[in-house]
Design an enzyme around this catalytic site. Structure first.
Site, PDB file in Angstrom:
ATOM      1  N   LYS A  29      52.328  48.659 -23.540  1.00  0.00           N
ATOM      2  CA  LYS A  29      53.574  47.933 -23.788  1.00  0.00           C
ATOM      3  C   LYS A  29      53.948  48.006 -25.268  1.00  0.00           C
ATOM      4  O   LYS A  29      55.088  48.319 -25.618  1.00  0.00           O
ATOM      5  CB  LYS A  29      53.402  46.475 -23.353  1.00  0.00           C
ATOM      6  N   ARG A  98      52.948  38.386 -25.304  1.00  0.00           N
ATOM      7  CA  ARG A  98      52.794  39.223 -24.105  1.00  0.00           C
ATOM      8  C   ARG A  98      51.545  40.074 -24.170  1.00  0.00           C
ATOM      9  O   ARG A  98      51.287  40.742 -25.158  1.00  0.00           O
ATOM     10  CB  ARG A  98      53.996  40.163 -23.969  1.00  0.00           C
ATOM     11  N   GLY A 107      50.565  42.350 -13.182  1.00  0.00           N
ATOM     12  CA  GLY A 107      50.328  40.989 -12.729  1.00  0.00           C
ATOM     13  C   GLY A 107      48.949  40.444 -13.048  1.00  0.00           C
ATOM     14  O   GLY A 107      48.600  39.351 -12.637  1.00  0.00           O
ATOM     15  N   MET A 109      47.463  40.067 -16.211  1.00  0.00           N
ATOM     16  CA  MET A 109      47.306  39.256 -17.404  1.00  0.00           C
ATOM     17  C   MET A 109      48.592  38.508 -17.702  1.00  0.00           C
ATOM     18  O   MET A 109      49.512  38.540 -16.915  1.00  0.00           O
ATOM     19  CB  MET A 109      46.831  40.122 -18.544  1.00  0.00           C
ATOM     20  N   ARG A 343      57.925  52.183 -19.582  1.00  0.00           N
ATOM     21  CA  ARG A 343      56.695  52.981 -19.438  1.00  0.00           C
ATOM     22  C   ARG A 343      56.977  54.069 -18.424  1.00  0.00           C
ATOM     23  O   ARG A 343      57.938  53.992 -17.655  1.00  0.00           O
ATOM     24  CB  ARG A 343      55.538  52.116 -18.983  1.00  0.00           C
ATOM     25  N   HIS A 459      31.849  47.423   1.567  1.00  0.00           N
ATOM     26  CA  HIS A 459      31.134  48.191   2.590  1.00  0.00           C
ATOM     27  C   HIS A 459      32.125  48.935   3.481  1.00  0.00           C
ATOM     28  O   HIS A 459      31.998  50.142   3.712  1.00  0.00           O
ATOM     29  CB  HIS A 459      30.266  47.238   3.418  1.00  0.00           C
ATOM     30  N   SER A 786      24.936  80.328  -3.384  1.00  0.00           N
ATOM     31  CA  SER A 786      25.947  79.367  -2.961  1.00  0.00           C
ATOM     32  C   SER A 786      25.301  77.990  -3.045  1.00  0.00           C
ATOM     33  O   SER A 786      24.268  77.736  -2.433  1.00  0.00           O
ATOM     34  CB  SER A 786      26.398  79.666  -1.530  1.00  0.00           C
ATOM     35  N   CYS A 854      29.350  75.495  -1.431  1.00  0.00           N
ATOM     36  CA  CYS A 854      29.797  75.309  -0.053  1.00  0.00           C
ATOM     37  C   CYS A 854      29.539  73.900   0.448  1.00  0.00           C
ATOM     38  O   CYS A 854      29.687  73.626   1.624  1.00  0.00           O
ATOM     39  CB  CYS A 854      29.144  76.324   0.866  1.00  0.00           C
ATOM     40  N   TYR A 874      33.857  80.767  -6.849  1.00  0.00           N
ATOM     41  CA  TYR A 874      34.685  80.169  -5.795  1.00  0.00           C
ATOM     42  C   TYR A 874      34.120  78.831  -5.350  1.00  0.00           C
ATOM     43  O   TYR A 874      32.965  78.509  -5.606  1.00  0.00           O
ATOM     44  CB  TYR A 874      34.789  81.118  -4.586  1.00  0.00           C
TER      45      TYR A 874
HETATM   46  P1  ADP Z   1      54.424  41.742 -17.412  1.00  0.00           P
HETATM   47  O1  ADP Z   1      53.530  42.683 -18.095  1.00  0.00           O
HETATM   48  O2  ADP Z   1      53.744  40.912 -16.383  1.00  0.00           O
HETATM   49  O3  ADP Z   1      55.681  42.404 -16.936  1.00  0.00           O
HETATM   50  P2  ADP Z   1      55.875  40.864 -19.692  1.00  0.00           P
HETATM   51  O4  ADP Z   1      55.141  40.666 -20.961  1.00  0.00           O
HETATM   52  O5  ADP Z   1      56.616  42.121 -19.583  1.00  0.00           O
HETATM   53  O6  ADP Z   1      54.875  40.673 -18.505  1.00  0.00           O
HETATM   54  O7  ADP Z   1      56.862  39.619 -19.578  1.00  0.00           O
HETATM   55  C1  ADP Z   1      57.224  38.920 -18.414  1.00  0.00           C
HETATM   56  C2  ADP Z   1      58.735  38.820 -18.311  1.00  0.00           C
HETATM   57  O8  ADP Z   1      59.288  38.162 -19.464  1.00  0.00           O
HETATM   58  C3  ADP Z   1      59.391  40.167 -18.240  1.00  0.00           C
HETATM   59  O9  ADP Z   1      60.442  40.131 -17.313  1.00  0.00           O
HETATM   60  C4  ADP Z   1      59.935  40.384 -19.622  1.00  0.00           C
HETATM   61  O10 ADP Z   1      61.039  41.210 -19.621  1.00  0.00           O
HETATM   62  C5  ADP Z   1      60.261  38.971 -20.068  1.00  0.00           C
HETATM   63  N1  ADP Z   1      60.160  38.855 -21.530  1.00  0.00           N
HETATM   64  C6  ADP Z   1      59.095  39.135 -22.281  1.00  0.00           C
HETATM   65  N2  ADP Z   1      59.351  38.972 -23.599  1.00  0.00           N
HETATM   66  C7  ADP Z   1      60.634  38.582 -23.678  1.00  0.00           C
HETATM   67  C8  ADP Z   1      61.495  38.264 -24.779  1.00  0.00           C
HETATM   68  N3  ADP Z   1      61.072  38.346 -26.039  1.00  0.00           N
HETATM   69  N4  ADP Z   1      62.748  37.889 -24.493  1.00  0.00           N
HETATM   70  C9  ADP Z   1      63.162  37.810 -23.204  1.00  0.00           C
HETATM   71  N5  ADP Z   1      62.409  38.083 -22.141  1.00  0.00           N
HETATM   72  C10 ADP Z   1      61.145  38.476 -22.360  1.00  0.00           C
HETATM   73 MG    MG Z   2      56.714  43.529 -17.959  1.00  0.00          MG
END
Ligand code: ADP
Ligand code: MG
Ligand code: MG
Length: 902
Positions: A29, A98, A107, A109, A343, A459, A786, A854, A874
């Site tokens: 990020k 963030r 989802g 962290m 990303r 398992h 082989s 093989c 091969y």
């Molecule tokens: P995740 O990795 O779970 O997507 P993010 O760090 O991207 O978490 O943030 C969660 C939400 O908050 C995202 O929708 C992001 O766009 C929003 N967000 C994060 N930072 C800001 C900011 N500085 N201003 C407005 N919205 C933000």
């Molecule tokens: Mg995000």
């Protein structure tokens, strides 16, 4: 000096200081926020605290020296740039905190928005926003909620509950109907919840809020779900996360504000276009949380044309810059667009191929790069039949796609019932909370396995993958009640006998029988879809990339095939020869009788009669295969398994004898068989009388096979064909074994071949560790090696495959003793080392020695890269895996940096 260095160590980078290559240090990020900043895109200013700071914190339990000072410096310069101060009661700067690791962990962290608000600055914020009290209190309640949940572990439901209460008191479901007063009341309620759970008041000091939030993000790296996710995805545990501190921009300022997510192409199909969701008057987390219904991104064009146009042009710019599908998060604050994240986006297997093909067309990447961007696992996925999910079917649960495939069947809850119904010819899905070694028989009988617990290494998952059986594990929405023989999910009750369908690729579970359709990719490989003419972007992309892989690869790809039909199929899949033709099936069926005669022979005459009867049958088998392969090399393995495998089991014989005696019948033959079975019983058949040992002990057995091979080749050649037989001796551990077999074989070959021009190579399998370690000697007597990596793995580790996979591999995987079963992917350090030694010493002793593999590893993507790097000629694998091996061999050849990209 050392202390000086730690003090000076740079832990904080302004967005203007980073770039997209710095993912290790800044996380994905942070690195991409920096990249966008430097591209001149509208990114709210901010800075990134490095993964190194997180690692130091996690190692010592406190922030490293110098970190606090550097944060202060960067914060001050951010304040100067924005002309606002954190916590200023009149005009506060707010930031988000963030998480962001090197690999995206969706989802897993945490993020805290609106850091810097307190009882005073909330008033200032409202004033700055044009007396927008509603907005300010909404932002404040969000801060307490996210901060409470993330930083102080206050149960999130309590906040949601309080919100629901206020909404229902107002008689609404929509949070937009709450006014400033309601939200002010909500802030009070939230503060009480906070105090009740933490024993302290909500912190009013902005800098304290910031520091606590940063620390919480560091710690979220080791949260249980994050640890679990990393294990499943094989992400190293010691990377740590970076922390991004970003100036807040507000999508919740009114109807001219909003927030959204978008993809530059469809991540499902790869089709070009605009894909995304938009939510007006909301902050980012609302889109994911599903608080209100989003609208398709296209509708933004009506709402705010200029932001929409700008967004589209930024998306085009990002695609061109990253040369790949990007996904993005954005926010519009009163008509001004802000980019919050981008990303390279995740995609389905089909989209991966389609997009790679499109980008080549667009001139953004070359074919080498396209090849690099797809992989064998994706291709394998595309070769399974798929569910046809046009309309009525909706998944009732989603678990982990633990072993691919599409399976429908009758639900059963016990192994015994699975075996029973399967014996009646029914398809069954075995449903368990989790499986254990006692379920093995049921798993073998079932068409698919569904569990409500456990991940990719449970398992169920491990065993199902080993069996090539469809499995969905860890579908935790499902409540399994084994005694009651039912499960419940999303308000439905499913009893034993009902039908469900499971998709082992996507992890989805459906009620009823979903129709299955064949894979277009297989149809293409089989020649029933013509890539040049079909209007199917996936088939066209696969064709293009496979053609390039074939042109680039150095490894040849052969197949393991025992019959003419298998050989023909494998050739359509692109096999360039047979690397392993097993001869044991040629001793089964109505030929068992002859094998019994061979085993029971009392003297040389009887034995020779039995062998003489087998000879023409074997010759016919080989002729069929040679004709089918039409001049491509065919490696035939002389008989390998212990001969008693061809006799009936001991118990059955004992019963037969007893019953026949009772009836007063003649039991001489049964008794003789019984005696033979008793005599030939082995405690450890894997390590007993098999392979080359049989050839040395039973006179004439190998000789008959060698003669059949040579005669078949000569017959094909005399009929105008071409045949290239290679005779392979199994289980050799010492050169003397091979020399003995070779001397006899050469005599027969010379006699049979005469002046026909047929050439027969003689080589050996390298599958006993001693053979690998004495490869220099063995090469003197072998024209090819082989590697039989299944046995080499069994004997290298001392694992009996049939016993260990079901019994304890899941535990070894859980403990991380190995990351993947060594039968699935070659163990480079141990078994791989044996291969390397044998390859090097074999070639040193005999330059030009032909080397292949093989074992099943020949079709495993990671193993193919290894065999490429060792310099084999091969790989050979099952027909269905041939395209995967071709693709991966091509990838190995173009990846010059030697890194394997999975
Ligand atoms: P995740 O990795 O779970 O997507 P993010 O760090 O991207 O978490 O943030 C969660 C939400 O908050 C995202 O929708 C992001 O766009 C929003 N967000 C994060 N930072 C800001 C900011 N500085 N201003 C407005 N919205 C933000
Ligand atoms: Mg995000
Ligand atoms: Mg073997």
């Amino acid at each position: 000096m050392a202390a000086q260095e730690t003090d000076d160590h740079k832990y904080v980078y302004d967005f203007s200081e980073g770039n997209k290559e710095l993912k290790d240090l800044l996380g994905g990020k942070g690195a991409n926020l920096a990249e966008m900043t430097n591209l001149g895109l509208p990114v709210p200013p901010g800075f990134t605290i490095t993964t190194e700071a997180c690692q130091a914190y996690l190692a010592t339990g406190r922030e490293p020296d110098g970190l606090a000072g550097q944060i202060e410096e960067h914060l001050q310069s951010l304040e100067r740039e924005m002309g606002k101060r954190l916590g200023d009661p009149q005009d506060p700067l707010l930031v988000s905190v963030r998480s962001g690791a090197k690999f995206s962990m969706p989802g897993m962290m945490e993020t805290v928005l609106n850091v810097g608000l307190n009882d005073q600055s909330v008033v200032g914020l409202a004033a700055q926003a044009g007396q927008n009290d509603r907005f300010a209190w909404d932002s404040y309640r969000r801060l307490i909620q996210m901060f409470g949940k993330t930083v102080c572990e206050v149960p999130g439901e309590e906040f949601e509950h309080a919100l629901d209460e206020i909404k229902s008191a107002k008689g609404t479901h929509n949070d937009l109907d709450l006014d400033a007063n309601d939200l002010r009341g909500l802030v009070d309620a939230y503060k009480k919840i906070f105090a009740k759970h933490t024993g302290r008041e909500f912190p009013q000091q902005p800098r304290e809020q910031l520091d606590l939030a940063i620390r919480a993000v560091f710690e979220s790296w080791n949260a249980e779900r994050a640890v679990l996710y990393r294990r499943q995805e094989r992400i190293p545990a010691d990377l740590g996360t970076a922390v991004n501190v970003v100036t807040m921009v507000f999508g919740n300022l009114g109807p001219d504000s909003g927030t959204g997510v978008a993809f530059t192409r469809d991540p499902g199909s790869g089709a070009q276009g605009i894909y995304g969701d938009y939510l007006a008057n909301a902050q980012g987390e609302d889109v994911v949380a599903g608080i209100r219904n989003t609208v398709p991104l296209q509708e933004l064009e009506q709402l705010d044309k200029s932001s929409y146009d700008e967004l589209l042009s930024i998306m085009a710019r990002l695609e061109e810059h990253y040369r790949d599908l990007c996904d993005i998060e954005f926010t519009i604050e009163r008509g001004k667009l802000w980019m919050l994240q981008t990303r390279v986006g995740k995609r389905t297997a089909a989209a991966a191929f389609v997009i790679a093909g499109q980008l080549v067309d667009e001139g953004l990447i070359d074919l080498d790069e396209a090849l690099h961007r797809v992989n064998g696992a994706q291709l394998a996925q595309l070769m399974f039949p798929r569910f046809q999910l046009d309309h009525e079917f909706e998944a009732v649960a989603t678990g982990i796609g633990a072993s691919p495939g599409a399976a429908s069947g009758t639900v059963v809850f016990t192994s015994a019932r699975a075996v029973e119904l399967a014996a009646e010819g029914e398809s069954v899905i075995l449903v368990r909370r989790e499986t254990n070694p006692d379920d093995l028989n049921g798993m073998i009988a079932a068409k698919g396995i569904l569990t409500s617990r456990g991940g990719k290494t449970s398992h169920a998952a491990v065993v199902a993958r080993g069996m090539g059986k469809t499995c969905v594990s860890g579908a935790d929405e499902i409540e399994v009640n084994v005694p009651a023989k039912r499960f419940t999910v999303a308000g439905h009750t499913v009893d034993e006998g009902d039908v469900v369908s499971i998709d082992g690729t996507t992890g989805k579970v459906y009620l009823g029988e979903v129709p299955v359709m064949p894979s277009e990719v297989v149809q293409y490989f089989e020649g029933s879809l013509d890539a040049e003419h079909v209007d199917n972007p996936l088939v066209r992309a696969v064709h293009r990339i496979m053609t390039h892989a074939d042109a680039q690869r150095r490894l040849a790809v052969r197949t393991n095939a025992d019959t003419g039909a298998d050989a023909a199929r494998a050739r359509r899949f692109g096999a360039e020869g047979i690397g392993l033709c097993r001869t044991e099936h040629m001793f089964l069926g109505d030929r068992r009788e002859l094998v019994e005669r061979l085993i029971l022979a009392r003297d040389a005459d009887e034995r020779e009669t039995a062998l003489a009867a087998l000879l023409p049958l074997q010759r016919a088998d080989f002729m069929e295969i040679f004709r089918e392969m039409d001049g491509l090399p065919v490696t035939v393995r002389l008989i390998d398994p212990p001969l008693h495998e061809f006799l009936p089991p001991l118990e059955q014989l004992a019963v037969n004898v007893a019953v026949a005696q009772e009836r007063g019948e003649d039991v001489a033959k049964e008794e003789a068989l019984l005696a033979a079975v008793r005599r030939m019983h082995e405690e450890n058949p894997m390590l007993g009388l098999r392979g080359v040992r049989l050839g040395l002990v039973i006179p004439g057995l190998f000789a008959m096979q060698v003669r059949a091979i040579a005669e078949a080749a000569v017959a094909v050649v005399r009929a105008g064909g071409v045949a290239c037989p290679e005779i392979m001796v199994p289980l050799v551990g010492a050169v003397q074994e091979l020399e003995t077999v070779r001397a006899e074989a050469e005599k027969i070959i010379a006699e049979v071949v005469g002046d026909s021009g047929v050439e027969v190579l003689i080589g050996t399998m390298i599958e006993v560790p001693r053979a690998a370690l004495t490869a220099g000697q063995i090469a003197e007597a072998a024209e090819f090696f082989s590697f039989g990596t299944n046995d080499l793995t069994q004997m290298g580790w001392g694992f009996s495959r049939d016993d260990v996979e079901g019994a304890f591999f899941w535990r070894y995987l859980e403990l991380g003793i190995f990351g993947i079963s060594p039968f699935e992917s070659i163990d480079r350090d141990g078994v791989g080392r044996l291969v390397r030694i044998a390859a090097e010493e074999g070639r040193a002793a005999r330059p030009g020695l032909k080397l292949g593999v093989c074992g099943e590893h020949g079709g495993d993507p990671d193993s193919v890269h290894f065999f490429h790097s060792v310099g084999l000629d091969y790989v050979s694998c099952s027909p269905f895996r041939v395209p995967v091996a071709r693709l991966e061999a091509g990838r190995a050849a173009v990846e010059t940096d030697g890194s394997d990209s999975r």
